[in-house]
Design an enzyme around this catalytic site. Sequence first.
Site, mmCIF file in Angstrom:
data_model
loop_
_atom_site.group_PDB
_atom_site.id
_atom_site.type_symbol
_atom_site.label_atom_id
_atom_site.label_comp_id
_atom_site.label_asym_id
_atom_site.label_seq_id
_atom_site.Cartn_x
_atom_site.Cartn_y
_atom_site.Cartn_z
ATOM 1 N N CYS A 118 -4.365 4.917 -2.433
ATOM 2 C CA CYS A 118 -4.841 4.059 -3.509
ATOM 3 C C CYS A 118 -5.223 4.955 -4.683
ATOM 4 C CB CYS A 118 -6.048 3.252 -3.025
ATOM 5 S SG CYS A 118 -6.887 2.341 -4.322
ATOM 6 N N ASP A 160 0.845 -1.209 0.000
ATOM 7 C CA ASP A 160 0.000 0.000 0.000
ATOM 8 C C ASP A 160 0.875 1.252 0.000
ATOM 9 O OD1 ASP A 160 -1.954 1.973 0.502
ATOM 10 O OD2 ASP A 160 -3.087 0.672 1.833
HETATM 11 P P1 HMG Z 1 -9.901 -4.914 -15.888
HETATM 12 O O1 HMG Z 1 -9.304 -4.022 -16.904
HETATM 13 O O2 HMG Z 1 -11.189 -4.480 -15.300
HETATM 14 O O3 HMG Z 1 -10.173 -6.359 -16.408
HETATM 15 O O4 HMG Z 1 -8.855 -5.180 -14.751
HETATM 16 P P2 HMG Z 1 -9.540 -7.325 -17.450
HETATM 17 O O5 HMG Z 1 -9.794 -8.705 -16.926
HETATM 18 O O6 HMG Z 1 -10.100 -6.955 -18.780
HETATM 19 O O7 HMG Z 1 -7.969 -7.090 -17.493
HETATM 20 C C1 HMG Z 1 -7.333 -5.990 -18.084
HETATM 21 C C2 HMG Z 1 -5.895 -6.298 -18.358
HETATM 22 O O8 HMG Z 1 -5.231 -6.700 -17.166
HETATM 23 C C3 HMG Z 1 -5.712 -7.454 -19.323
HETATM 24 O O9 HMG Z 1 -4.493 -7.241 -20.011
HETATM 25 C C4 HMG Z 1 -5.555 -8.622 -18.394
HETATM 26 O O10 HMG Z 1 -4.872 -9.686 -18.975
HETATM 27 C C5 HMG Z 1 -4.723 -8.027 -17.291
HETATM 28 P P3 HMG Z 1 -4.451 -6.581 -21.474
HETATM 29 O O11 HMG Z 1 -5.252 -7.540 -22.311
HETATM 30 O O12 HMG Z 1 -5.085 -5.236 -21.378
HETATM 31 O O13 HMG Z 1 -2.992 -6.540 -21.809
HETATM 32 N N1 HMG Z 1 -4.878 -8.688 -15.990
HETATM 33 C C6 HMG Z 1 -3.859 -8.911 -15.162
HETATM 34 N N2 HMG Z 1 -2.536 -8.656 -15.270
HETATM 35 C C7 HMG Z 1 -1.766 -9.006 -14.219
HETATM 36 N N3 HMG Z 1 -2.243 -9.570 -13.087
HETATM 37 C C8 HMG Z 1 -3.537 -9.849 -12.977
HETATM 38 C C9 HMG Z 1 -4.407 -9.526 -14.042
HETATM 39 N N4 HMG Z 1 -5.734 -9.643 -14.234
HETATM 40 C C10 HMG Z 1 -6.011 -9.133 -15.435
HETATM 41 N N5 HMG Z 1 -3.998 -10.407 -11.849
HETATM 42 C C11 HMG Z 1 -8.030 -5.899 -12.618
HETATM 43 C C12 HMG Z 1 -9.202 -5.916 -13.582
HETATM 44 C C13 HMG Z 1 -8.501 -6.496 -11.321
HETATM 45 C C14 HMG Z 1 -6.916 -6.737 -13.207
HETATM 46 C C15 HMG Z 1 -7.528 -4.434 -12.449
HETATM 47 O O14 HMG Z 1 -8.612 -3.592 -12.190
HETATM 48 C C16 HMG Z 1 -6.523 -4.332 -11.347
HETATM 49 O O15 HMG Z 1 -5.434 -4.856 -11.456
HETATM 50 N N6 HMG Z 1 -6.864 -3.634 -10.275
HETATM 51 C C17 HMG Z 1 -5.955 -3.517 -9.116
HETATM 52 C C18 HMG Z 1 -6.319 -2.318 -8.329
HETATM 53 C C19 HMG Z 1 -5.420 -2.220 -7.126
HETATM 54 O O16 HMG Z 1 -4.419 -2.902 -6.966
HETATM 55 N N7 HMG Z 1 -5.790 -1.274 -6.235
HETATM 56 C C20 HMG Z 1 -5.034 -1.012 -5.030
HETATM 57 C C21 HMG Z 1 -5.167 -2.091 -4.008
HETATM 58 S S1 HMG Z 1 -6.681 -2.005 -3.068
HETATM 59 C C22 HMG Z 1 -6.295 -0.867 -1.800
HETATM 60 O O17 HMG Z 1 -5.299 -0.197 -1.856
HETATM 61 C C23 HMG Z 1 -7.188 -0.824 -0.575
HETATM 62 C C24 HMG Z 1 -6.552 -1.515 0.643
HETATM 63 O O18 HMG Z 1 -5.302 -0.936 0.972
HETATM 64 C C25 HMG Z 1 -7.494 -1.433 1.851
HETATM 65 C C26 HMG Z 1 -8.003 -0.032 2.134
HETATM 66 O O19 HMG Z 1 -7.213 0.927 2.151
HETATM 67 O O20 HMG Z 1 -9.214 0.057 2.379
HETATM 68 C C27 HMG Z 1 -6.320 -3.028 0.356
HETATM 69 MG MG MG Z 2 -5.079 0.950 2.002
#
Ligand code: HMG
Ligand code: MG
Length: 321
Positions: free
Chosen positions: A252, A27
Amino acid sequence: MSATGSAPNDRAQHGKYVRIYEVGPRDGLQNETQPISTQQKLEFLGLLAAAGVREIEATSFVSPKAIPQLADADSLMRALPRVPGVRYPVLVPNMRGMEHAEAAGADAIAVFTAASDAFTQRNIGITIEESLATFEPVLQRAGSLGWWQRGYVSTAFGCPYTGRVQPDRAVEVGLRLLELGVDEVCFGDTIGVAVPGQVAELTELAIEAGTQRARMAYHFHDTRGTALANVVAGLQGGVRCFDSATGGTGGCPYAPGAAGNLATEDLVYLLDGLGYEHGVRLEAVLEAARFVARTLGRPLATKVGQAGGWDPKTGAPTGRA
Ligand code: HMG
Ligand code: MG
């Protein structure tokens, strides 16, 4: 419940032991735009383990387009020297992330959803309901491998897009994650809006609904300076696991206005003063915090980072640079 990546879960159930779950490498760094090398991240992880931190969220197996800073998850996990007794969970949003995490040698994961659909849509591109369906095979696979599993409920107190979140909604999502087999639910104050009374209310509701205290954690962002007060409310409610980021980094990209996480050095100082055991050495955390600040090219802005520690017995300063 699963077993590997063993950390002091059992001890945490004793009243005076608190688990400090470090989120700095994940994070803390995920929203940084400047390049940070895999080597620097490994050095940070090493300093944290040397400071006695026993749970360190190492990175995320997410889309590199969504989180470019953690695009090196694969090489980082392959290169990471595992310190015995330290758990290194990684964030996984879907089966693809799970497969990559497995291939890279992870053995503990965190899946992440939220109490608000607007946030999950922007964060992971799907609704809460869809996210739970997505996690099911991920958690089944992780469970079959004996991995430790956490489930985050972000926006547990407020959503950057839709405002106030009702606590029973956060509790409901937490229960669904527990039903899917996670070892622990972590309620996230993603945009740092919570105050202690709301933490007390959420804790009480979660327990009334059947959540065990030992399977609950809190993740406070310190956006409005209430994170430590919220920790005290969590402690009073019997919760014994809190997230923090050394150096107070974090945010985030899908939570506009979310400032840093509660700083680990501030949390350690508070817990020491209150007489809780946690196994983390303040001086060594401050060393890691200074390393992060140098790496990011910013002054260390956390309270204890600036003032140093203070020995309550002698009044002598501790942990200064
Ligand atoms: P998407 O665009 O909605 O869906 O992404 P998709 O399935 O069409 O995938 C898009 C592209 O990502 C494709 O590649 C997939 O192959 C690839 P392209 O064809 O464009 O080249 N892809 C991946 N690549 C690597 N690893 C994977 C993966 N899955 C698909 N696992 C997705 C959906 C979930 C992938 C995207 O929205 C994403 O990665 N989101 C991550 C967001 C994130 O990390 N946010 C921060 C963490 S949460 C947070 O901080 C809160 C927390 O701290 C708690 C709090 O504070 O409350 C935990
Ligand atoms: Mg957080």
